[in-house]
Design a protein around this motif. Structure first.
Motif, PDB file in Angstrom:
ATOM      1  N   LYS A  57     -59.231  92.626 -62.733  1.00  0.00           N
ATOM      2  CA  LYS A  57     -60.214  92.698 -63.822  1.00  0.00           C
ATOM      3  C   LYS A  57     -61.568  92.170 -63.364  1.00  0.00           C
ATOM      4  CE  LYS A  57     -56.697  92.275 -67.354  1.00  0.00           C
ATOM      5  NZ  LYS A  57     -56.015  91.369 -68.260  1.00  0.00           N
ATOM      6  N   LYS A  58     -61.560  91.080 -62.619  1.00  0.00           N
ATOM      7  CA  LYS A  58     -62.815  90.443 -62.214  1.00  0.00           C
ATOM      8  C   LYS A  58     -63.541  91.210 -61.111  1.00  0.00           C
ATOM      9  CE  LYS A  58     -61.578  85.902 -63.845  1.00  0.00           C
ATOM     10  NZ  LYS A  58     -61.336  84.499 -63.534  1.00  0.00           N
ATOM     11  N   ILE A  59     -62.850  92.109 -60.423  1.00  0.00           N
ATOM     12  CA  ILE A  59     -63.533  92.925 -59.403  1.00  0.00           C
ATOM     13  C   ILE A  59     -63.801  94.348 -59.907  1.00  0.00           C
ATOM     14  CG2 ILE A  59     -62.655  91.577 -57.459  1.00  0.00           C
ATOM     15  CD1 ILE A  59     -60.739  93.957 -56.905  1.00  0.00           C
ATOM     16  N   GLY A  60     -63.615  94.547 -61.209  1.00  0.00           N
ATOM     17  CA  GLY A  60     -63.983  95.824 -61.806  1.00  0.00           C
ATOM     18  C   GLY A  60     -62.944  96.925 -61.729  1.00  0.00           C
ATOM     19  N   LYS A  61     -61.674  96.555 -61.514  1.00  0.00           N
ATOM     20  CA  LYS A  61     -60.606  97.562 -61.481  1.00  0.00           C
ATOM     21  C   LYS A  61     -59.440  97.095 -62.344  1.00  0.00           C
ATOM     22  CE  LYS A  61     -62.039  99.666 -57.278  1.00  0.00           C
ATOM     23  NZ  LYS A  61     -61.685 100.233 -56.013  1.00  0.00           N
ATOM     24  N   PRO A  62     -59.654  97.057 -63.665  1.00  0.00           N
ATOM     25  CA  PRO A  62     -58.650  96.485 -64.563  1.00  0.00           C
ATOM     26  C   PRO A  62     -57.449  97.377 -64.868  1.00  0.00           C
ATOM     27  CG  PRO A  62     -60.483  97.325 -65.832  1.00  0.00           C
ATOM     28  CD  PRO A  62     -60.849  97.483 -64.376  1.00  0.00           C
ATOM     29  N   ILE A  63     -57.545  98.652 -64.546  1.00  0.00           N
ATOM     30  CA  ILE A  63     -56.452  99.583 -64.847  1.00  0.00           C
ATOM     31  C   ILE A  63     -55.449  99.556 -63.688  1.00  0.00           C
ATOM     32  CG2 ILE A  63     -55.824 101.978 -65.358  1.00  0.00           C
ATOM     33  CD1 ILE A  63     -57.623 100.669 -67.496  1.00  0.00           C
ATOM     34  N   VAL A  64     -54.188  99.292 -64.018  1.00  0.00           N
ATOM     35  CA  VAL A  64     -53.112  99.338 -63.021  1.00  0.00           C
ATOM     36  C   VAL A  64     -52.077 100.336 -63.503  1.00  0.00           C
ATOM     37  CG1 VAL A  64     -51.277  98.044 -61.860  1.00  0.00           C
ATOM     38  CG2 VAL A  64     -53.498  96.955 -62.278  1.00  0.00           C
ATOM     39  N   ALA A  65     -51.681 101.226 -62.625  1.00  0.00           N
ATOM     40  CA  ALA A  65     -50.694 102.243 -62.975  1.00  0.00           C
ATOM     41  C   ALA A  65     -49.652 102.337 -61.866  1.00  0.00           C
ATOM     42  CB  ALA A  65     -51.365 103.599 -63.162  1.00  0.00           C
ATOM     43  N   PHE A  66     -48.466 102.741 -62.280  1.00  0.00           N
ATOM     44  CA  PHE A  66     -47.385 103.024 -61.337  1.00  0.00           C
ATOM     45  C   PHE A  66     -47.132 104.518 -61.420  1.00  0.00           C
ATOM     46  CE2 PHE A  66     -47.029  98.629 -62.505  1.00  0.00           C
ATOM     47  CZ  PHE A  66     -46.827  98.013 -61.282  1.00  0.00           C
ATOM     48  N   ILE A  67     -47.137 105.163 -60.273  1.00  0.00           N
ATOM     49  CA  ILE A  67     -47.015 106.614 -60.233  1.00  0.00           C
ATOM     50  C   ILE A  67     -45.816 106.994 -59.382  1.00  0.00           C
ATOM     51  CG2 ILE A  67     -48.173 108.787 -59.657  1.00  0.00           C
ATOM     52  CD1 ILE A  67     -50.845 107.171 -59.790  1.00  0.00           C
ATOM     53  N   LEU A  68     -44.903 107.731 -59.980  1.00  0.00           N
ATOM     54  CA  LEU A  68     -43.764 108.280 -59.246  1.00  0.00           C
ATOM     55  C   LEU A  68     -44.188 109.637 -58.692  1.00  0.00           C
ATOM     56  CD1 LEU A  68     -41.033 107.403 -61.857  1.00  0.00           C
ATOM     57  CD2 LEU A  68     -41.185 106.451 -59.559  1.00  0.00           C
ATOM     58  N   ILE A  69     -43.877 109.881 -57.430  1.00  0.00           N
ATOM     59  CA  ILE A  69     -44.273 111.118 -56.754  1.00  0.00           C
ATOM     60  C   ILE A  69     -43.035 111.820 -56.202  1.00  0.00           C
ATOM     61  CG2 ILE A  69     -45.509 112.094 -54.762  1.00  0.00           C
ATOM     62  CD1 ILE A  69     -47.443 111.077 -56.844  1.00  0.00           C
ATOM     63  N   MET A  70     -42.938 113.109 -56.486  1.00  0.00           N
ATOM     64  CA  MET A  70     -41.910 113.943 -55.870  1.00  0.00           C
ATOM     65  C   MET A  70     -42.618 114.862 -54.881  1.00  0.00           C
ATOM     66  SD  MET A  70     -39.297 116.743 -57.570  1.00  0.00           S
ATOM     67  CE  MET A  70     -38.478 115.532 -58.594  1.00  0.00           C
ATOM     68  N   LEU A  71     -42.199 114.798 -53.628  1.00  0.00           N
ATOM     69  CA  LEU A  71     -42.795 115.644 -52.601  1.00  0.00           C
ATOM     70  C   LEU A  71     -42.091 116.995 -52.556  1.00  0.00           C
ATOM     71  CD1 LEU A  71     -43.175 112.976 -49.773  1.00  0.00           C
ATOM     72  CD2 LEU A  71     -44.960 113.844 -51.295  1.00  0.00           C
ATOM     73  N   LYS A  72     -42.821 118.025 -52.138  1.00  0.00           N
ATOM     74  CA  LYS A  72     -42.250 119.361 -52.037  1.00  0.00           C
ATOM     75  C   LYS A  72     -41.133 119.405 -51.014  1.00  0.00           C
ATOM     76  CE  LYS A  72     -46.472 121.712 -53.419  1.00  0.00           C
ATOM     77  NZ  LYS A  72     -47.604 122.536 -52.988  1.00  0.00           N
ATOM     78  N   SER A  73     -41.364 118.758 -49.870  1.00  0.00           N
ATOM     79  CA  SER A  73     -40.347 118.705 -48.819  1.00  0.00           C
ATOM     80  C   SER A  73     -40.708 117.586 -47.854  1.00  0.00           C
ATOM     81  CB  SER A  73     -40.246 120.042 -48.069  1.00  0.00           C
ATOM     82  OG  SER A  73     -41.422 120.245 -47.316  1.00  0.00           O
ATOM     83  N   ILE A  74     -39.788 117.256 -47.000  1.00  0.00           N
ATOM     84  CA  ILE A  74     -39.991 116.190 -46.023  1.00  0.00           C
ATOM     85  C   ILE A  74     -41.132 116.525 -45.056  1.00  0.00           C
ATOM     86  CG2 ILE A  74     -38.296 116.997 -44.336  1.00  0.00           C
ATOM     87  CD1 ILE A  74     -38.857 113.338 -45.394  1.00  0.00           C
ATOM     88  N   GLU A  75     -41.400 117.819 -44.855  1.00  0.00           N
ATOM     89  CA  GLU A  75     -42.478 118.232 -43.959  1.00  0.00           C
ATOM     90  C   GLU A  75     -43.845 117.775 -44.461  1.00  0.00           C
ATOM     91  OE1 GLU A  75     -40.125 120.738 -44.983  1.00  0.00           O
ATOM     92  OE2 GLU A  75     -38.963 120.266 -43.187  1.00  0.00           O
ATOM     93  N   HIS A  76     -43.962 117.527 -45.760  1.00  0.00           N
ATOM     94  CA  HIS A  76     -45.238 117.104 -46.342  1.00  0.00           C
ATOM     95  C   HIS A  76     -45.421 115.586 -46.341  1.00  0.00           C
ATOM     96  CE1 HIS A  76     -44.717 121.153 -48.104  1.00  0.00           C
ATOM     97  NE2 HIS A  76     -46.017 121.212 -47.901  1.00  0.00           N
ATOM     98  N   ALA A  77     -44.393 114.861 -45.982  1.00  0.00           N
ATOM     99  CA  ALA A  77     -44.421 113.399 -46.088  1.00  0.00           C
ATOM    100  C   ALA A  77     -45.513 112.778 -45.222  1.00  0.00           C
ATOM    101  CB  ALA A  77     -43.058 112.817 -45.738  1.00  0.00           C
ATOM    102  N   GLU A  78     -45.615 113.174 -43.979  1.00  0.00           N
ATOM    103  CA  GLU A  78     -46.579 112.546 -43.066  1.00  0.00           C
ATOM    104  C   GLU A  78     -48.010 112.693 -43.580  1.00  0.00           C
ATOM    105  OE1 GLU A  78     -48.059 112.692 -38.431  1.00  0.00           O
ATOM    106  OE2 GLU A  78     -46.124 113.582 -38.942  1.00  0.00           O
ATOM    107  N   ALA A  79     -48.388 113.882 -43.998  1.00  0.00           N
ATOM    108  CA  ALA A  79     -49.750 114.108 -44.517  1.00  0.00           C
ATOM    109  C   ALA A  79     -49.972 113.317 -45.799  1.00  0.00           C
ATOM    110  CB  ALA A  79     -49.982 115.598 -44.763  1.00  0.00           C
ATOM    111  N   PHE A  80     -48.957 113.256 -46.643  1.00  0.00           N
ATOM    112  CA  PHE A  80     -49.087 112.500 -47.889  1.00  0.00           C
ATOM    113  C   PHE A  80     -49.277 111.017 -47.592  1.00  0.00           C
ATOM    114  CE2 PHE A  80     -47.249 110.040 -51.388  1.00  0.00           C
ATOM    115  CZ  PHE A  80     -48.102 110.439 -52.406  1.00  0.00           C
ATOM    116  N   PHE A  81     -48.490 110.453 -46.687  1.00  0.00           N
ATOM    117  CA  PHE A  81     -48.605 109.029 -46.360  1.00  0.00           C
ATOM    118  C   PHE A  81     -49.931 108.722 -45.670  1.00  0.00           C
ATOM    119  CE2 PHE A  81     -43.794 109.140 -46.534  1.00  0.00           C
ATOM    120  CZ  PHE A  81     -43.749 108.592 -47.803  1.00  0.00           C
ATOM    121  N   GLU A  82     -50.472 109.662 -44.917  1.00  0.00           N
ATOM    122  CA  GLU A  82     -51.804 109.481 -44.332  1.00  0.00           C
ATOM    123  C   GLU A  82     -52.845 109.385 -45.442  1.00  0.00           C
ATOM    124  OE1 GLU A  82     -52.589 112.571 -41.456  1.00  0.00           O
ATOM    125  OE2 GLU A  82     -50.978 111.856 -40.130  1.00  0.00           O
TER     126      GLU A  82
END
Length: 149
Positions: A57-82
């Motif tokens: 809050k004090k650094i101007g980012k008061p919104i916190v969210a948790f996001i669940l992600i489903m990847l299309k396939s394992i081949e997309h994992a590396e690019a997503f994690f980058e």
């Protein structure tokens, strides 16, 4: 790890800038003994680093969210994690079991900024599906696991 090292970790987890002198006085050990233990725990990878914890809050980012992600396939994992590594507002990322593949903890300056971030995530080439939950209140936050005593 023995009880002495566990006590050092417990003290440092509450105040990471505590000096070896302060630790030695509190734990009734010599300064060289405390320093040697800390150095040893760093070398063994028990202590990864010393850091700060900010108030979102004090650094101007008061919104916190948790996001669940489903990847299309394992081949997309590396690019997503980058992408995840490159985004400073994604605070944490975990590979998880179950229907979804990843759990992200994200901070944002506003709901609108979070919405923009979600649009980028949802249109990322590797993302098939997402589910977002806003954090209303933090009742417990412990940034490090403590050893059994």
């Amino acid at each position: 790890m023995d009880q002495i090292s566990a006590k050092i970790i417990q003290e440092l987890s509450q105040n990471a800038d505590m000096t070896a002198t302060e630790l030695s006085q509190k734990l009734h050990f010599s300064v060289p003994a405390v320093t040697k233990r800390i150095r040893s725990m760093k070398n063994e990878g028990i202590i990864k680093n010393f850091t700060i914890i900010t108030d979102n809050k004090k650094i101007g980012k008061p919104i916190v969210a948790f996001i669940l992600i489903m990847l299309k396939s394992i081949e997309h994992a590396e690019a997503f994690f980058e992408y995840v590594e490159s985004d400073h507002d994604i605070l944490e990322c975990y590979a998880i079991t179950g229907e979804y593949d990843c759990l992200l903890k994200v901070c944002a300056a506003s709901v609108e900024a979070l919405d923009q971030k979600l649009q980028v995530l949802k249109t990322h080439n590797g993302v098939m599906k997402s589910y977002t939950m806003l954090s209303l209140t933090t009742h417990k936050y412990v940034p490090t696991a403590l050893a059994n005593e």
